[in-house]
Design a protein around this motif. Structure first.
Motif, short mmCIF file in Angstrom:
data_model
loop_
_atom_site.label_atom_id
_atom_site.label_comp_id
_atom_site.label_asym_id
_atom_site.label_seq_id
_atom_site.Cartn_x
_atom_site.Cartn_y
_atom_site.Cartn_z
N GLY A 1 -9.23 3.71 8.47
CA GLY A 1 -9.94 2.52 8.02
C GLY A 1 -9.61 2.26 6.57
O GLY A 1 -9.42 3.21 5.80
N PRO A 2 -9.51 1.01 6.19
CA PRO A 2 -9.13 0.67 4.81
C PRO A 2 -10.14 1.20 3.80
O PRO A 2 -11.33 1.22 4.05
N THR A 3 -9.62 1.61 2.65
CA THR A 3 -10.48 2.14 1.59
C THR A 3 -10.69 1.11 0.47
O THR A 3 -11.15 1.47 -0.61
N GLY A 4 -10.36 -0.15 0.74
CA GLY A 4 -10.66 -1.22 -0.19
C GLY A 4 -12.14 -1.54 -0.03
O GLY A 4 -12.58 -1.98 1.03
N VAL A 5 -12.93 -1.28 -1.08
CA VAL A 5 -14.39 -1.38 -0.97
C VAL A 5 -14.94 -2.74 -1.39
O VAL A 5 -16.14 -2.98 -1.30
N GLY A 6 -14.06 -3.62 -1.85
CA GLY A 6 -14.51 -4.95 -2.26
C GLY A 6 -14.49 -5.14 -3.75
O GLY A 6 -14.38 -4.17 -4.52
N HIS B 1 -8.63 8.08 -0.63
CA HIS B 1 -8.95 9.49 -0.80
C HIS B 1 -8.44 10.29 0.40
O HIS B 1 -8.24 9.74 1.48
N ALA B 2 -8.22 11.56 0.16
CA ALA B 2 -7.73 12.43 1.23
C ALA B 2 -8.05 13.87 0.89
O ALA B 2 -8.26 14.22 -0.27
N ARG B 3 -8.08 14.68 1.93
CA ARG B 3 -8.23 16.12 1.77
C ARG B 3 -6.86 16.74 2.00
O ARG B 3 -6.10 16.27 2.85
N VAL C 1 0.80 14.46 -0.42
CA VAL C 1 -0.21 13.52 -0.92
C VAL C 1 -0.06 12.17 -0.23
O VAL C 1 -1.03 11.59 0.27
N ILE C 2 1.17 11.67 -0.16
CA ILE C 2 1.42 10.37 0.47
C ILE C 2 0.98 10.41 1.93
O ILE C 2 0.26 9.52 2.40
N ASP C 3 1.40 11.44 2.66
CA ASP C 3 1.05 11.56 4.08
C ASP C 3 -0.47 11.62 4.29
O ASP C 3 -1.01 10.98 5.19
N ALA C 4 -1.17 12.38 3.44
CA ALA C 4 -2.62 12.50 3.56
C ALA C 4 -3.32 11.17 3.28
O ALA C 4 -4.28 10.81 3.98
N LEU C 5 -2.85 10.45 2.26
CA LEU C 5 -3.46 9.15 1.95
C LEU C 5 -3.23 8.15 3.08
O LEU C 5 -4.14 7.41 3.46
N ILE C 6 -2.01 8.13 3.63
CA ILE C 6 -1.70 7.21 4.73
C ILE C 6 -2.52 7.56 5.96
O ILE C 6 -3.09 6.68 6.62
N LYS D 1 0.83 -1.19 0.00
CA LYS D 1 0.00 0.00 0.00
C LYS D 1 0.87 1.25 0.00
O LYS D 1 0.58 2.21 -0.70
N LYS D 2 1.92 1.21 0.81
CA LYS D 2 2.81 2.38 0.90
C LYS D 2 3.41 2.70 -0.47
O LYS D 2 3.47 3.86 -0.88
N ARG D 3 3.84 1.67 -1.19
CA ARG D 3 4.39 1.87 -2.54
C ARG D 3 3.31 2.41 -3.48
O ARG D 3 3.56 3.28 -4.32
N LEU D 4 2.10 1.89 -3.35
CA LEU D 4 0.99 2.37 -4.17
C LEU D 4 0.73 3.85 -3.90
O LEU D 4 0.54 4.64 -4.82
N PHE D 5 0.72 4.23 -2.62
CA PHE D 5 0.49 5.63 -2.28
C PHE D 5 1.62 6.51 -2.82
O PHE D 5 1.39 7.64 -3.20
N HIS D 6 2.82 5.98 -2.86
CA HIS D 6 3.94 6.71 -3.45
C HIS D 6 3.70 6.92 -4.95
O HIS D 6 3.91 8.01 -5.48
N ASP D 7 3.25 5.86 -5.63
CA ASP D 7 2.93 5.97 -7.07
C ASP D 7 1.83 7.00 -7.31
O ASP D 7 1.90 7.81 -8.24
N ILE D 8 0.80 6.98 -6.45
CA ILE D 8 -0.29 7.95 -6.56
C ILE D 8 0.26 9.36 -6.34
O ILE D 8 -0.07 10.30 -7.07
N GLY D 9 1.11 9.51 -5.32
CA GLY D 9 1.72 10.81 -5.03
C GLY D 9 2.54 11.34 -6.20
O GLY D 9 2.48 12.53 -6.52
N GLU D 10 3.31 10.45 -6.83
CA GLU D 10 4.11 10.86 -8.00
C GLU D 10 3.21 11.33 -9.13
O GLU D 10 3.50 12.33 -9.79
N MET D 11 2.12 10.61 -9.35
CA MET D 11 1.19 11.02 -10.42
C MET D 11 0.52 12.34 -10.06
O MET D 11 0.33 13.19 -10.93
N ALA D 12 0.16 12.52 -8.79
CA ALA D 12 -0.47 13.78 -8.36
C ALA D 12 0.49 14.95 -8.55
O ALA D 12 0.08 16.05 -8.94
#
Length: 154
Positions: free
Chosen positions: A54-59, A66-68, A43-48, A21-32
Motif C-alpha cells: 500500500g502506498p506510503t504517501g500520507v497526504g 518504511h521497511a524492516r 534497502v531498495i527491495d525492502a522499500l518496494i 518512486k523507483k528512482r526515489l527508492f534508489h536515492d534513499i538506498g544510496e543514502m542508506a
C-alpha cells in the motif's frame, strides 16, 4: 524518542528532480548505504516490497516510506526534500515533495512504531512542512527536523 536519535545530519538532502518512486527508492538506498552502511539493493527491495502492500504517501505532500531489514541494529531515518513534487499515489492524490524514510531492524517491533508515530506527528504540522519547503540547505533542514523532534516525546 527524538528525530535526532534516528536521523544523522548527512542523511538529509534536497533533490532537484526525481522521476519515479523507483528512482526515489534508489536515492534513499544510496543514502542508506553511504550514511548507515546498509546494502543498497536490500534497502531498495525492502522499500518496494513494503510499498507494494500500500502506498506510503500520507497526504499533504508527505510520504513516509518504511521497511524492516535484516542486519539493521536500530531504526535509521533519511529525509529528502524534492524540489519537483513526485506522484506517489498518496491518499489525497497530491504529489509528494517531503519524504522521510525509515529503515528498521527486522524485529524492531515497538521501536519501529514509535519512530513512525514520531515522524508522522512531525509532518502533520503545517508550519514545520512550510519551513522544510522554504529551505533547501541540508544543514538547515536537519536543524528544523531535529529541533522539532526534541520538543515531542514519543
Amino acid at each position: 524518542m527524538q528525530l535526532s536519535e534516528i536521523l544523522q545530519s548527512n542523511a538529509v538532502k534536497s533533490i532537484a528532480s526525481c522521476t519515479s518512486k523507483k528512482r526515489l527508492f534508489h536515492d534513499i538506498g544510496e543514502m542508506a548505504e553511504t550514511c548507515y552502511g546498509l546494502k543498497l539493493s536490500a534497502v531498495i527491495d525492502a522499500l518496494i516490497e513494503r510499498e507494494n502492500l500500500g502506498p506510503t504517501g500520507v497526504g499533504h505532500g508527505v510520504a513516509l516510506p518504511h521497511a524492516r531489514l535484516a542486519g539493521v541494529d536500530e531504526v535509521k531515518g533519511i529525509f529528502l526534500r524534492l524540489e519537483k513534487p513526485l506522484n506517489f499515489d498518496a491518499v489525497d492524490r497530491q504529489p509528494v515533495d517531503l519524504v522521510f524514510a525509515l529503515i528498521a531492524p527486522e524485529n524492531a517491533g515497538v521501536d519501529h512504531l514509535k519512530a513512525l508515530a514520531l515522524v508522522s506527528r512531525t509532518f502533520r504540522s503545517p508550519s514545520i512542512c512550510a519551513k522544510l519547503r522554504a529551505n533547501s540547505d541540508p544543514v538547515t533542514l536537519f536543524t528544523i527536523l531535529t529541533s522539532v523532534g526534541s520538543s515531542q516525546a514519543a
